[in-house]
Motif scaffolding. Structure first.
Motif, PDB file in Angstrom:
ATOM      1  N   SER A 156      17.291  16.697 -34.353  1.00 24.49           N
ATOM      2  CA  SER A 156      17.618  17.588 -35.459  1.00 24.49           C
ATOM      3  C   SER A 156      17.054  18.962 -35.165  1.00 24.49           C
ATOM      4  O   SER A 156      16.332  19.166 -34.193  1.00 24.49           O
ATOM      5  N   GLY A 157      17.368  19.919 -36.025  1.00 21.40           N
ATOM      6  CA  GLY A 157      16.829  21.252 -35.835  1.00 21.40           C
ATOM      7  C   GLY A 157      17.625  22.301 -36.578  1.00 21.40           C
ATOM      8  O   GLY A 157      18.412  22.002 -37.482  1.00 21.40           O
ATOM      9  N   ASN A 158      17.408  23.544 -36.176  1.00 20.41           N
ATOM     10  CA  ASN A 158      18.111  24.694 -36.724  1.00 20.41           C
ATOM     11  C   ASN A 158      18.739  25.430 -35.551  1.00 20.41           C
ATOM     12  O   ASN A 158      18.062  25.712 -34.559  1.00 20.41           O
ATOM     13  N   ASP A 159      20.031  25.730 -35.646  1.00 20.90           N
ATOM     14  CA  ASP A 159      20.701  26.393 -34.525  1.00 20.90           C
ATOM     15  C   ASP A 159      20.632  27.920 -34.611  1.00 20.90           C
ATOM     16  O   ASP A 159      21.316  28.619 -33.878  1.00 20.90           O
ATOM     17  N   GLY A 160      19.770  28.421 -35.512  1.00 13.61           N
ATOM     18  CA  GLY A 160      19.677  29.852 -35.721  1.00 13.61           C
ATOM     19  C   GLY A 160      20.482  30.295 -36.919  1.00 13.61           C
ATOM     20  O   GLY A 160      20.362  31.438 -37.368  1.00 13.61           O
ATOM     21  N   CYS A 161      21.271  29.349 -37.461  1.00 13.27           N
ATOM     22  CA  CYS A 161      22.089  29.621 -38.637  1.00 13.27           C
ATOM     23  C   CYS A 161      22.096  28.415 -39.568  1.00 13.27           C
ATOM     24  O   CYS A 161      21.783  28.523 -40.736  1.00 13.27           O
ATOM     25  N   ASN A 162      22.431  27.246 -39.019  1.00 12.90           N
ATOM     26  CA  ASN A 162      22.541  26.025 -39.806  1.00 12.90           C
ATOM     27  C   ASN A 162      21.616  24.924 -39.315  1.00 12.90           C
ATOM     28  O   ASN A 162      21.255  24.869 -38.133  1.00 12.90           O
ATOM     29  N   LEU A 163      21.262  24.023 -40.225  1.00 10.12           N
ATOM     30  CA  LEU A 163      20.528  22.815 -39.874  1.00 10.12           C
ATOM     31  C   LEU A 163      21.492  21.795 -39.291  1.00 10.12           C
ATOM     32  O   LEU A 163      22.637  21.687 -39.738  1.00 10.12           O
ATOM     33  N   PHE A 164      21.045  21.041 -38.293  1.00 10.37           N
ATOM     34  CA  PHE A 164      21.888  20.004 -37.714  1.00 10.37           C
ATOM     35  C   PHE A 164      21.098  18.708 -37.559  1.00 10.37           C
ATOM     36  O   PHE A 164      19.868  18.701 -37.546  1.00 10.37           O
ATOM     37  N   ASN A 165      21.822  17.620 -37.428  1.00  7.96           N
ATOM     38  CA  ASN A 165      21.217  16.295 -37.279  1.00  7.96           C
ATOM     39  C   ASN A 165      22.183  15.414 -36.513  1.00  7.96           C
ATOM     40  O   ASN A 165      23.383  15.398 -36.799  1.00  7.96           O
ATOM     41  N   GLY A 166      21.671  14.694 -35.516  1.00  6.23           N
ATOM     42  CA  GLY A 166      22.523  13.818 -34.728  1.00  6.23           C
ATOM     43  C   GLY A 166      21.702  12.819 -33.940  1.00  6.23           C
ATOM     44  O   GLY A 166      20.589  12.461 -34.340  1.00  6.23           O
ATOM     45  N   ILE A 167      22.237  12.368 -32.812  1.00  7.18           N
ATOM     46  CA  ILE A 167      21.535  11.434 -31.955  1.00  7.18           C
ATOM     47  C   ILE A 167      21.445  12.009 -30.546  1.00  7.18           C
ATOM     48  O   ILE A 167      22.217  12.891 -30.174  1.00  7.18           O
ATOM     49  N   TYR A 168      20.475  11.504 -29.787  1.00  4.85           N
ATOM     50  CA  TYR A 168      20.435  11.821 -28.367  1.00  4.85           C
ATOM     51  C   TYR A 168      20.458  10.513 -27.595  1.00  4.85           C
ATOM     52  O   TYR A 168      20.039   9.469 -28.110  1.00  4.85           O
ATOM     53  N   THR A 169      20.980  10.551 -26.391  1.00  2.00           N
ATOM     54  CA  THR A 169      21.090   9.347 -25.574  1.00  2.00           C
ATOM     55  C   THR A 169      20.501   9.593 -24.199  1.00  2.00           C
ATOM     56  O   THR A 169      20.386  10.743 -23.748  1.00  2.00           O
ATOM     57  N   GLN A 170      20.119   8.511 -23.546  1.00  2.00           N
ATOM     58  CA  GLN A 170      19.555   8.576 -22.205  1.00  2.00           C
ATOM     59  C   GLN A 170      20.069   7.414 -21.368  1.00  2.00           C
ATOM     60  O   GLN A 170      20.551   6.408 -21.904  1.00  2.00           O
ATOM     61  N   THR A 171      19.947   7.558 -20.058  1.00  2.00           N
ATOM     62  CA  THR A 171      20.314   6.496 -19.133  1.00  2.00           C
ATOM     63  C   THR A 171      19.059   6.035 -18.400  1.00  2.00           C
ATOM     64  O   THR A 171      17.955   6.489 -18.695  1.00  2.00           O
ATOM     65  N   ALA A 172      19.238   5.154 -17.427  1.00  2.00           N
ATOM     66  CA  ALA A 172      18.095   4.673 -16.653  1.00  2.00           C
ATOM     67  C   ALA A 172      17.545   5.745 -15.722  1.00  2.00           C
ATOM     68  O   ALA A 172      16.430   5.625 -15.215  1.00  2.00           O
ATOM     69  N   MET A 206      26.146  29.633 -28.930  1.00  2.00           N
ATOM     70  CA  MET A 206      25.640  29.476 -27.564  1.00  2.00           C
ATOM     71  C   MET A 206      24.613  28.348 -27.476  1.00  2.00           C
ATOM     72  O   MET A 206      24.584  27.590 -26.497  1.00  2.00           O
ATOM     73  N   TYR A 207      23.793  28.216 -28.487  1.00  2.00           N
ATOM     74  CA  TYR A 207      22.767  27.180 -28.498  1.00  2.00           C
ATOM     75  C   TYR A 207      23.399  25.796 -28.545  1.00  2.00           C
ATOM     76  O   TYR A 207      23.024  24.894 -27.772  1.00  2.00           O
ATOM     77  N   LEU A 208      24.377  25.608 -29.425  1.00  2.00           N
ATOM     78  CA  LEU A 208      25.035  24.301 -29.520  1.00  2.00           C
ATOM     79  C   LEU A 208      25.799  23.971 -28.233  1.00  2.00           C
ATOM     80  O   LEU A 208      25.855  22.810 -27.814  1.00  2.00           O
ATOM     81  N   GLN A 209      26.367  24.984 -27.601  1.00  2.00           N
ATOM     82  CA  GLN A 209      27.040  24.755 -26.324  1.00  2.00           C
ATOM     83  C   GLN A 209      26.052  24.284 -25.260  1.00  2.00           C
ATOM     84  O   GLN A 209      26.350  23.397 -24.463  1.00  2.00           O
ATOM     85  N   ALA A 210      24.850  24.895 -25.263  1.00  2.00           N
ATOM     86  CA  ALA A 210      23.816  24.490 -24.309  1.00  2.00           C
ATOM     87  C   ALA A 210      23.371  23.053 -24.565  1.00  2.00           C
ATOM     88  O   ALA A 210      23.191  22.269 -23.611  1.00  2.00           O
ATOM     89  N   LEU A 211      23.201  22.690 -25.824  1.00  2.00           N
ATOM     90  CA  LEU A 211      22.815  21.314 -26.138  1.00  2.00           C
ATOM     91  C   LEU A 211      23.883  20.335 -25.643  1.00  2.00           C
ATOM     92  O   LEU A 211      23.558  19.280 -25.080  1.00  2.00           O
ATOM     93  N   ASN A 212      25.130  20.671 -25.849  1.00  2.00           N
ATOM     94  CA  ASN A 212      26.215  19.774 -25.462  1.00  2.00           C
ATOM     95  C   ASN A 212      26.328  19.633 -23.948  1.00  2.00           C
ATOM     96  O   ASN A 212      26.785  18.594 -23.447  1.00  2.00           O
ATOM     97  N   ARG A 213      25.907  20.646 -23.191  1.00  2.00           N
ATOM     98  CA  ARG A 213      25.985  20.615 -21.724  1.00  2.00           C
ATOM     99  C   ARG A 213      24.767  19.958 -21.088  1.00  2.00           C
ATOM    100  O   ARG A 213      24.735  19.720 -19.887  1.00  2.00           O
ATOM    101  N   THR A 214      23.760  19.655 -21.904  1.00  2.00           N
ATOM    102  CA  THR A 214      22.514  19.095 -21.379  1.00  2.00           C
ATOM    103  C   THR A 214      22.720  17.686 -20.826  1.00  2.00           C
ATOM    104  O   THR A 214      23.323  16.832 -21.462  1.00  2.00           O
ATOM    105  N   THR A 215      22.191  17.476 -19.620  1.00  2.00           N
ATOM    106  CA  THR A 215      22.200  16.135 -19.031  1.00  2.00           C
ATOM    107  C   THR A 215      20.800  15.691 -18.615  1.00  2.00           C
ATOM    108  O   THR A 215      20.614  14.540 -18.212  1.00  2.00           O
ATOM    109  N   GLY A 216      19.813  16.595 -18.687  1.00  2.00           N
ATOM    110  CA  GLY A 216      18.460  16.239 -18.293  1.00  2.00           C
ATOM    111  C   GLY A 216      17.456  17.222 -18.862  1.00  2.00           C
ATOM    112  O   GLY A 216      17.810  18.257 -19.421  1.00  2.00           O
TER     113      GLY A 216
END
Length: 260
Positions: free
Chosen positions: A61-77, A106-116
């Motif tokens: 969760s967090g603030n994207d600089g404008c709105n509050l957001f909430n979701g899940i994160y996932t990981q692999t081995a 831009m922040y949400l785009q960076a979060l979506n592109r994150t793999t590590g």
């Protein structure tokens, strides 16, 4: 013009049926955005609404600089893998202009592109699939003594949370010796506070104020009295960097502040 913001309760549906192992290095941590790939304007941490990121269980969760957001994160081995899919997020729907809107996208785009990710000396770095740095974060300050604040809103005990031209005049300082002082819109106030960082409890008491009478701005005297009443009802606090929230014994938000 006065704005009365009613508390918004958003119920998040079950986003995914898969159980994910909780990352002990990320779990129950909070972060403030310091740099963002492609962002060349003012430091994100110095904007009026800094962007944040928090992990709890498999929730993000967090603030994207404008709105509050909430979701899940996932990981692999794979060590230090991290995905933060924005298409599975819920968020508030405030409209923001200029830099805040651009940073949010831009922040949400960076979060979506994150793999590590990488953790080094309390600095969190998000990386893309090619190992390139997308964003860096610092752990936000949590101390209270010796801080100065701008009041953003307060609960009026009736209709909801109020933000107006009068709250723009309100200031508050927590001294290192246990004193609290500030401006309530017309008069200066003073008192004492005690707090316990271990359980985030707080008590603001012995409040006094000067005796000036102000006719302008409109309703300033009424709002001043309601603000001071909200202050004395505070039982817990939560500071996350440049934001401070005071809540009453029922956990209801009573005063919101921004670091000066």
């Amino acid at each position: 013009m006065k704005k009365i913001l009613f508390p918004l309760v958003v119920c998040f549906a079950l986003l995914c049926n898969t159980a994910y192992a909780v990352d002990a290095k990320l779990n129950k941590t909070e972060w403030t955005l310091q740099s963002l790939s492609g962002w060349n304007a003012q430091s994100p941490a110095k904007l009026p609404q800094p962007a944040t990121l928090a992990f709890s269980g498999d929730n993000v969760s967090g603030n994207d600089g404008c709105n509050l957001f909430n979701g899940i994160y996932t990981q692999t081995a794979k060590p230090n893998s991290l995905r933060i899919p924005t298409d599975k997020m819920m968020s508030t729907m405030m409209a923001c202009m200029g830099g805040a809107d651009k940073l949010s996208r831009m922040y949400l785009q960076a979060l979506n592109r994150t793999t590590g990710y990488q953790l080094n000396n309390n600095i969190l770095t998000l990386k893309d699939a090619r190992g390139r740095k997308l964003a860096t974060f610092n752990k936000p300050a949590t101390t209270l003594p010796g801080t100065n604040w701008q009041v953003m809103d307060y609960h009026n005990g009736q209709q909801g949370i109020v933000s107006s031209i009068n709250t723009e005049r309100m200031r508050m300082t927590f001294s290192k010796d246990g004193g609290v002082t500030g401006n309530a819109g017309c008069n200066r106030f003073f008192g004492t506070y005690t707090h316990n960082p271990r359980n985030n409890s707080i008590a603001i008491s012995q409040l006094g104020a000067t005796k000036m009478f102000c006719q302008q701005p409109e309703d300033v005297m009424q709002e001043e009295a309601l603000f001071l009443k909200a202050l004395t009802s505070a039982k817990t606090y939560r500071r996350s960097g440049a934001s401070l929230e005071l809540s009453n014994a029922q956990g209801i938000h009573v005063v919101g502040l921004r670091l000066k």
